[in-house]
Design a protein around this motif. Structure first.
Motif, PDB file in Angstrom:
ATOM      1  N   SER A 264       0.826  -1.217   0.000  1.00 52.20           N
ATOM      2  CA  SER A 264       0.000   0.000   0.000  1.00 52.20           C
ATOM      3  C   SER A 264       0.853   1.256   0.000  1.00 52.20           C
ATOM      4  O   SER A 264       1.639   1.475   0.937  1.00 52.20           O
ATOM      5  N   GLY A 265       0.720   2.039  -1.038  1.00 53.85           N
ATOM      6  CA  GLY A 265       1.377   3.352  -1.117  1.00 53.85           C
ATOM      7  C   GLY A 265       2.879   3.291  -0.906  1.00 53.85           C
ATOM      8  O   GLY A 265       3.485   4.227  -0.361  1.00 53.85           O
ATOM      9  N   LEU A 266       3.494   2.189  -1.360  1.00 51.59           N
ATOM     10  CA  LEU A 266       4.912   1.981  -1.079  1.00 51.59           C
ATOM     11  C   LEU A 266       5.776   2.970  -1.872  1.00 51.59           C
ATOM     12  O   LEU A 266       5.626   3.106  -3.089  1.00 51.59           O
ATOM     13  N   THR A 267       6.655   3.653  -1.148  1.00 48.40           N
ATOM     14  CA  THR A 267       7.519   4.673  -1.754  1.00 48.40           C
ATOM     15  C   THR A 267       8.922   4.520  -1.207  1.00 48.40           C
ATOM     16  O   THR A 267       9.101   4.283  -0.008  1.00 48.40           O
ATOM     17  N   LYS A 268       9.921   4.600  -2.104  1.00 50.32           N
ATOM     18  CA  LYS A 268      11.319   4.599  -1.663  1.00 50.32           C
ATOM     19  C   LYS A 268      12.074   5.694  -2.407  1.00 50.32           C
ATOM     20  O   LYS A 268      12.122   5.707  -3.639  1.00 50.32           O
ATOM     21  N   ARG A 269      12.643   6.616  -1.619  1.00 56.47           N
ATOM     22  CA  ARG A 269      13.483   7.680  -2.188  1.00 56.47           C
ATOM     23  C   ARG A 269      14.929   7.374  -1.919  1.00 56.47           C
ATOM     24  O   ARG A 269      15.287   6.956  -0.819  1.00 56.47           O
ATOM     25  N   PHE A 270      15.771   7.608  -2.918  1.00 58.83           N
ATOM     26  CA  PHE A 270      17.223   7.615  -2.721  1.00 58.83           C
ATOM     27  C   PHE A 270      17.657   9.045  -3.007  1.00 58.83           C
ATOM     28  O   PHE A 270      17.769   9.426  -4.181  1.00 58.83           O
ATOM     29  N   GLY A 271      17.839   9.862  -1.978  1.00 52.29           N
ATOM     30  CA  GLY A 271      18.137  11.279  -2.197  1.00 52.29           C
ATOM     31  C   GLY A 271      16.982  11.906  -2.955  1.00 52.29           C
ATOM     32  O   GLY A 271      15.822  11.789  -2.555  1.00 52.29           O
ATOM     33  N   GLY A 272      17.292  12.505  -4.119  1.00 55.89           N
ATOM     34  CA  GLY A 272      16.239  13.169  -4.898  1.00 55.89           C
ATOM     35  C   GLY A 272      15.495  12.216  -5.823  1.00 55.89           C
ATOM     36  O   GLY A 272      14.501  12.598  -6.439  1.00 55.89           O
ATOM     37  N   LEU A 273      15.962  10.962  -5.917  1.00 58.92           N
ATOM     38  CA  LEU A 273      15.354  10.019  -6.859  1.00 58.92           C
ATOM     39  C   LEU A 273      14.265   9.183  -6.175  1.00 58.92           C
ATOM     40  O   LEU A 273      14.502   8.615  -5.120  1.00 58.92           O
ATOM     41  N   VAL A 274      13.073   9.146  -6.788  1.00 59.45           N
ATOM     42  CA  VAL A 274      12.007   8.306  -6.237  1.00 59.45           C
ATOM     43  C   VAL A 274      12.014   6.994  -7.024  1.00 59.45           C
ATOM     44  O   VAL A 274      11.489   6.914  -8.126  1.00 59.45           O
ATOM     45  N   ALA A 275      12.645   5.967  -6.449  1.00 61.27           N
ATOM     46  CA  ALA A 275      12.817   4.693  -7.160  1.00 61.27           C
ATOM     47  C   ALA A 275      11.506   3.914  -7.219  1.00 61.27           C
ATOM     48  O   ALA A 275      11.224   3.234  -8.200  1.00 61.27           O
ATOM     49  N   VAL A 276      10.716   3.991  -6.137  1.00 62.42           N
ATOM     50  CA  VAL A 276       9.380   3.371  -6.089  1.00 62.42           C
ATOM     51  C   VAL A 276       8.429   4.447  -5.588  1.00 62.42           C
ATOM     52  O   VAL A 276       8.668   5.057  -4.543  1.00 62.42           O
ATOM     53  N   ASN A 277       7.374   4.696  -6.376  1.00 61.67           N
ATOM     54  CA  ASN A 277       6.558   5.887  -6.128  1.00 61.67           C
ATOM     55  C   ASN A 277       5.093   5.520  -5.891  1.00 61.67           C
ATOM     56  O   ASN A 277       4.356   5.263  -6.841  1.00 61.67           O
ATOM     57  N   ASN A 278       4.718   5.419  -4.636  1.00 63.12           N
ATOM     58  CA  ASN A 278       3.309   5.245  -4.258  1.00 63.12           C
ATOM     59  C   ASN A 278       2.667   4.030  -4.948  1.00 63.12           C
ATOM     60  O   ASN A 278       1.594   4.140  -5.538  1.00 63.12           O
ATOM     61  N   VAL A 279       3.334   2.896  -4.850  1.00 67.12           N
ATOM     62  CA  VAL A 279       2.863   1.677  -5.531  1.00 67.12           C
ATOM     63  C   VAL A 279       1.948   0.857  -4.606  1.00 67.12           C
ATOM     64  O   VAL A 279       2.286   0.617  -3.448  1.00 67.12           O
ATOM     65  N   SER A 280       0.805   0.477  -5.134  1.00 71.20           N
ATOM     66  CA  SER A 280      -0.138  -0.371  -4.384  1.00 71.20           C
ATOM     67  C   SER A 280      -0.613  -1.524  -5.268  1.00 71.20           C
ATOM     68  O   SER A 280      -0.910  -1.320  -6.447  1.00 71.20           O
TER      69      SER A 280
END
Ligand SMILES: Nc1ncnc2c1ncn2[C@@H]1O[C@H](COP(=O)(O)OP(=O)(O)OP(=O)(O)O)[C@@H](O)[C@H]1O
Length: 259
Positions: free
Chosen positions: A8-24
């Motif tokens: 649910s709403g999975l998000t992973k940022r590496f610094g300024g990069l959003v590698a995984v963006n609000n994935v459900s």
């Protein structure tokens, strides 16, 4: 079908990069769900988040309703989210069978110490674990190789051993990281039927894979990522006909989607 794993709403940022963006999305019990996407789409990062090798910036993962994100990876594995063991974590100097027996012991650390020390309790466990290991090896077509030293196995069989080790830890959901990578056509087809057999026996499987024809053959449903976002979810025919998916693949240097 019941949802086993909920992302649910999975998000992973590496610094300024959003590698995984609000994935459900959800993985239903007893299905094979594949995650695909062009290079750099966020597949590996998503996999690491689900198996608790990475902590999410936000969002969560639940297994049978229980939150498993933010747990240590070995705790998540004990709860039943098991990532298949890579070739680097196979004990190459041990036999195929002993590798699978050891994986049974990993359910309990006390048992693992007993295994190495040869305690009485561990010997009793070993008889039961030995039977289970033989069943798993038979299921994966490795029975005739049980006594072989792992380092002598060809690539395809080594990959199958990685799955056998994963099965020995009694997973609720098995995560397969590019199970067909580096395989020739025959090995891929054998792996496809092996994974389907596991699903038919009641296992739930989530995989990340580049080999589009194999994904389309094996999957009950497919989730497509592009630039970290989910752009589509559906059955293989739905995905193959999806304009957003076709555009994402045509705009990348990745292989064709198998149309
Ligand atoms: N530890 C990290 N630190 C910084 N950036 C990262 C890290 N891991 C991944 N990335 C970046 O996040 C994005 C997604 O990477 P990821 O490896 O998840 O994609 P992928 O879909 O698995 O790619 P591939 O198909 O090429 O394996 C990429 O831009 C990648 O460079």
């Amino acid at each position: 079908m019941v949802d086993l794993l909920e992302v649910s709403g999975l998000t992973k940022r590496f610094g300024g990069l959003v590698a995984v963006n609000n994935v459900s999305f959800s993985v239903r019990e007893k299905e094979i769900l594949s995650v695909i996407g062009p290079n750099g789409a966020g597949k590996s990062t998503l996999f690491k988040l689900i198996s608790s090798f990475l902590r999410p910036t936000s969002g969560e993962v639940r297994l049978k309703g229980e939150r498993i994100s933010n747990l240590a990876p070995h705790i998540a594995a004990r709860k039943g989210v098991v990532r298949t063991f890579q070739e680097t974590t196979i004990f190459k100097n041990m036999s195929v069978r002993d590798n699978v027996i050891i994986a049974h012991h990993l359910r309990s650390r006390a048992n693992l110490f007993g295994f190495f020390l040869g305690t009485v309790a561990a010997k009793a466990d070993e008889a039961a674990f030995g039977q289970s290991a033989d069943d798993i090896l038979a299921l994966l077509g490795l029975a005739s190789l049980a006594g072989e030293t792992a380092r002598n196995l060809p690539h395809g069989h080594l990959r199958a051993l990685g799955i056998a080790i994963g099965l020995a830890t009694n997973p609720s959901i098995l995560l397969l990281d590019e199970p067909f990578a580096g395989m020739n056509h025959d090995e891929t087809m054998r792996m496809v039927s092996m994974v389907r057999r596991l699903r038919d026996l009641g296992l739930t499987i989530l995989l990340v894979e580049h080999d589009m024809p194999a994904v389309m053959k094996i999957s009950d449903r497919v989730v497509v990522l592009n630039f970290g976002q989910k752009i589509a979810e559906g059955t293989p025919p739905e995905i193959q006909a999806n304009d957003k998916v076709i555009d994402a693949y045509l705009g990348s240097e990745d292989e064709a989607i198998g149309l």
